[in-house]
Scaffold this motif. Structure first.
Motif, short mmCIF file in Angstrom:
data_model
loop_
_atom_site.label_atom_id
_atom_site.label_comp_id
_atom_site.label_asym_id
_atom_site.label_seq_id
_atom_site.Cartn_x
_atom_site.Cartn_y
_atom_site.Cartn_z
N LEU A 248 8.53 -6.76 0.26
CA LEU A 248 7.35 -6.13 0.89
C LEU A 248 6.22 -5.99 -0.13
O LEU A 248 5.06 -6.24 0.18
CB LEU A 248 7.72 -4.77 1.48
CG LEU A 248 8.64 -4.83 2.71
CD1 LEU A 248 9.08 -3.44 3.11
CD2 LEU A 248 7.96 -5.53 3.88
N GLU A 249 6.59 -5.61 -1.35
CA GLU A 249 5.58 -5.51 -2.42
C GLU A 249 4.94 -6.87 -2.64
O GLU A 249 3.73 -6.99 -2.85
CB GLU A 249 6.23 -5.06 -3.72
CG GLU A 249 6.30 -3.57 -3.92
CD GLU A 249 6.89 -3.25 -5.28
OE1 GLU A 249 6.16 -3.23 -6.27
OE2 GLU A 249 8.12 -3.05 -5.35
N TRP A 250 5.77 -7.88 -2.62
CA TRP A 250 5.28 -9.26 -2.82
C TRP A 250 4.29 -9.61 -1.71
O TRP A 250 3.20 -10.13 -1.98
CB TRP A 250 6.47 -10.23 -2.83
CG TRP A 250 6.10 -11.63 -3.22
CD1 TRP A 250 6.22 -12.19 -4.48
CD2 TRP A 250 5.54 -12.64 -2.39
NE1 TRP A 250 5.75 -13.48 -4.46
CE2 TRP A 250 5.33 -13.80 -3.20
CE3 TRP A 250 5.18 -12.71 -1.04
CZ2 TRP A 250 4.79 -14.97 -2.70
CZ3 TRP A 250 4.63 -13.89 -0.55
CH2 TRP A 250 4.44 -15.01 -1.37
N ARG A 287 0.87 -3.28 7.99
CA ARG A 287 2.26 -3.25 8.48
C ARG A 287 3.24 -3.24 7.29
O ARG A 287 4.22 -2.52 7.29
CB ARG A 287 2.47 -4.47 9.37
CG ARG A 287 3.68 -4.44 10.24
CD ARG A 287 3.65 -3.27 11.20
NE ARG A 287 5.00 -2.74 11.37
CZ ARG A 287 5.39 -1.54 10.95
NH1 ARG A 287 4.56 -0.72 10.38
NH2 ARG A 287 6.64 -1.15 11.12
N ALA A 288 2.95 -4.08 6.28
CA ALA A 288 3.85 -4.16 5.13
C ALA A 288 3.88 -2.83 4.37
O ALA A 288 4.94 -2.34 3.99
CB ALA A 288 3.41 -5.29 4.19
N ARG A 289 2.70 -2.22 4.20
CA ARG A 289 2.63 -0.93 3.52
C ARG A 289 3.38 0.14 4.30
O ARG A 289 4.16 0.90 3.74
CB ARG A 289 1.18 -0.48 3.37
CG ARG A 289 0.53 -1.04 2.15
CD ARG A 289 -0.83 -0.41 1.93
NE ARG A 289 -1.54 -1.15 0.90
CZ ARG A 289 -2.85 -1.34 0.88
NH1 ARG A 289 -3.61 -0.83 1.83
NH2 ARG A 289 -3.41 -2.02 -0.08
N GLY A 290 3.09 0.16 5.61
CA GLY A 290 3.72 1.16 6.46
C GLY A 290 5.23 1.04 6.41
O GLY A 290 5.96 2.01 6.28
N MET A 291 5.68 -0.21 6.44
CA MET A 291 7.12 -0.46 6.46
C MET A 291 7.77 0.00 5.15
O MET A 291 8.85 0.58 5.14
CB MET A 291 7.33 -1.96 6.63
CG MET A 291 8.67 -2.32 7.17
SD MET A 291 8.74 -4.10 7.41
CE MET A 291 10.49 -4.32 7.16
N ARG A 292 7.06 -0.24 4.04
CA ARG A 292 7.63 0.16 2.75
C ARG A 292 7.76 1.68 2.67
O ARG A 292 8.73 2.21 2.13
CB ARG A 292 6.76 -0.38 1.61
CG ARG A 292 7.45 -0.38 0.27
CD ARG A 292 6.93 -1.48 -0.62
NE ARG A 292 5.52 -1.32 -0.91
CZ ARG A 292 5.07 -0.63 -1.96
NH1 ARG A 292 5.90 -0.03 -2.77
NH2 ARG A 292 3.78 -0.55 -2.17
N LEU A 293 6.77 2.40 3.23
CA LEU A 293 6.83 3.86 3.22
C LEU A 293 7.95 4.38 4.09
O LEU A 293 8.51 5.44 3.85
CB LEU A 293 5.49 4.45 3.68
CG LEU A 293 4.31 4.22 2.74
CD1 LEU A 293 3.03 4.76 3.35
CD2 LEU A 293 4.58 4.88 1.39
N GLU A 294 8.27 3.60 5.16
CA GLU A 294 9.29 4.07 6.11
C GLU A 294 10.69 3.67 5.71
O GLU A 294 11.66 4.01 6.39
CB GLU A 294 9.00 3.50 7.51
CG GLU A 294 7.81 4.14 8.20
CD GLU A 294 7.34 3.28 9.39
OE1 GLU A 294 8.19 2.69 10.06
OE2 GLU A 294 6.13 3.18 9.59
N LEU A 295 10.82 2.92 4.61
CA LEU A 295 12.14 2.38 4.27
C LEU A 295 13.21 3.45 4.11
O LEU A 295 14.36 3.24 4.44
CB LEU A 295 12.07 1.56 2.97
CG LEU A 295 11.58 0.12 3.11
CD1 LEU A 295 11.63 -0.57 1.77
CD2 LEU A 295 12.41 -0.64 4.13
#
Ligand SMILES: [Zn+2]
Length: 318
Positions: A248-250, A287-295
């Motif tokens: 996700l960071e990538w 979406r990628a940022r949101g997903m990383r926060l929700e991991l």
């Protein structure tokens, strides 16, 4: 613990000079705030400062050889307290801060300074910050408190204003690349440094975790996605099982770079297709940022990865 590690990071030179000069002028404050993003060695700097203050051979401090330096390197100097957020905790707790304040209030075992380091200080609970404030307002004599924070803006202003700031800037690209080349001549550091947002130690860490393979795989996946040839459910399943956070960071870095390129390309900005693409990329980034926060929460990661890939496909293949 390597007391002298901070001396091998050239981008810490001005921070080190700031500390040495304060000591030479007998102007060492009671509290300092090391402001460094992850991957810049903020905690190595904190350890080095502790070494400078506690070393018994001041001309060469930290000498690495006196009794005090040896105790520090072994991690059991009685005049040093070090606390950090526990790995499974979201914040730094009041009990941890109290331990530090208690240690500072005691008499020095070795007859010199007492030093306390609060790493990850920016994730202190409000109660912990309050407890710390009392010590900051009335610091015991011959004590040094070192706070380390990636985001000092999260600390109460009452704390920040009582600390002398030691800022650590991200080094110029050439400095970072030169240092990374010395660590490993074979590596293609340019790409890695991009994905580490310019932080050399983060780049080193990424590479140690097989970044090259991941980079190749991800670049290939996005190229396939742009041709609508990627097996989205299969790839989402693999991502959800393997190195999802790094992926996700990538994606965030890759999409940010793509947006930057598109914004610089005036031809792109003059077509509705170009503008739609940029808008689509921003959607992927969100979406990628949101997903990383929700991991950490009970997110259905495979489903979320599928949604992310679908969104990326429609942005890239447009
Ligand atoms: Zn020493």
């Amino acid at each position: 613990m390597d007391l002298k590690k901070a001396e091998t990071y050239p981008w810490l030179a001005s921070a080190r000079a700031q500390v040495k000069s304060a000591i030479e002028r007998d102007r060492l404050p009671h509290a300092v705030l090391v402001h460094a993003r992850p991957g810049l060695g903020g905690e190595s700097l904190a350890l080095w400062i502790a070494g400078v203050v506690l070393c018994e051979v001041q001309a060469a401090a930290p000498c690495g050889e006196c009794a005090s330096c040896r105790l520090l390197a072994a991690g059991n100097h009685p005049d040093l307290a070090w606390v950090t957020r526990a790995e499974d905790a979201k914040s730094l707790q009041i009990e941890q801060v109290r331990t530090v304040c208690d240690v500072l209030a005691l008499k020095s075992y070795r007859g010199g300074y007492k030093v306390a380091v609060i790493a990850t200080a920016d994730v202190m609970t409000p109660n912990a910050a309050n407890a710390l404030l009392k010590t900051l307002e009335e610091p015991p004599p011959q004590t040094l408190l070192i706070l380390c924070a990636a985001r000092p803006s999260r600390l109460p202003a009452t704390i920040v204003s009582r600390c002398q700031r030691i800022p650590v800037a991200t080094p110029p690209r050439a400095v970072a690349l030169e240092w990374l080349q010395l660590q490993d001549q074979e590596a293609a550091w340019n790409d890695v440094l991009d994905f580490a947002s310019g932080a050399p130690l983060r780049a080193l860490e990424l590479r140690a975790n097989a970044f090259d393979d991941l980079h190749r795989e991800m670049t290939q996946a996005l190229a396939q996605l742009a041709r609508r040839e990627l097996d989205i459910p299969g790839v989402a399943e693999r991502w959800s099982r393997n190195a999802l956070e790094t992926r996700l960071e990538w994606v965030e870095t890759w999409v940010t770079n793509s947006i930057r390129k598109s914004l610089l390309d005036t031809a792109d900005l003059q077509t509705s297709g170009g503008i739609r693409k940029i808008r689509g990329l921003y959607g992927v980034l969100d979406r990628a940022r949101g997903m990383r926060l929700e991991l950490a929460s009970s997110l259905n990661v495979q489903l979320a990865a599928e949604e992310l890939l679908l969104r990326a496909e429609s942005a890239l293949a447009a």
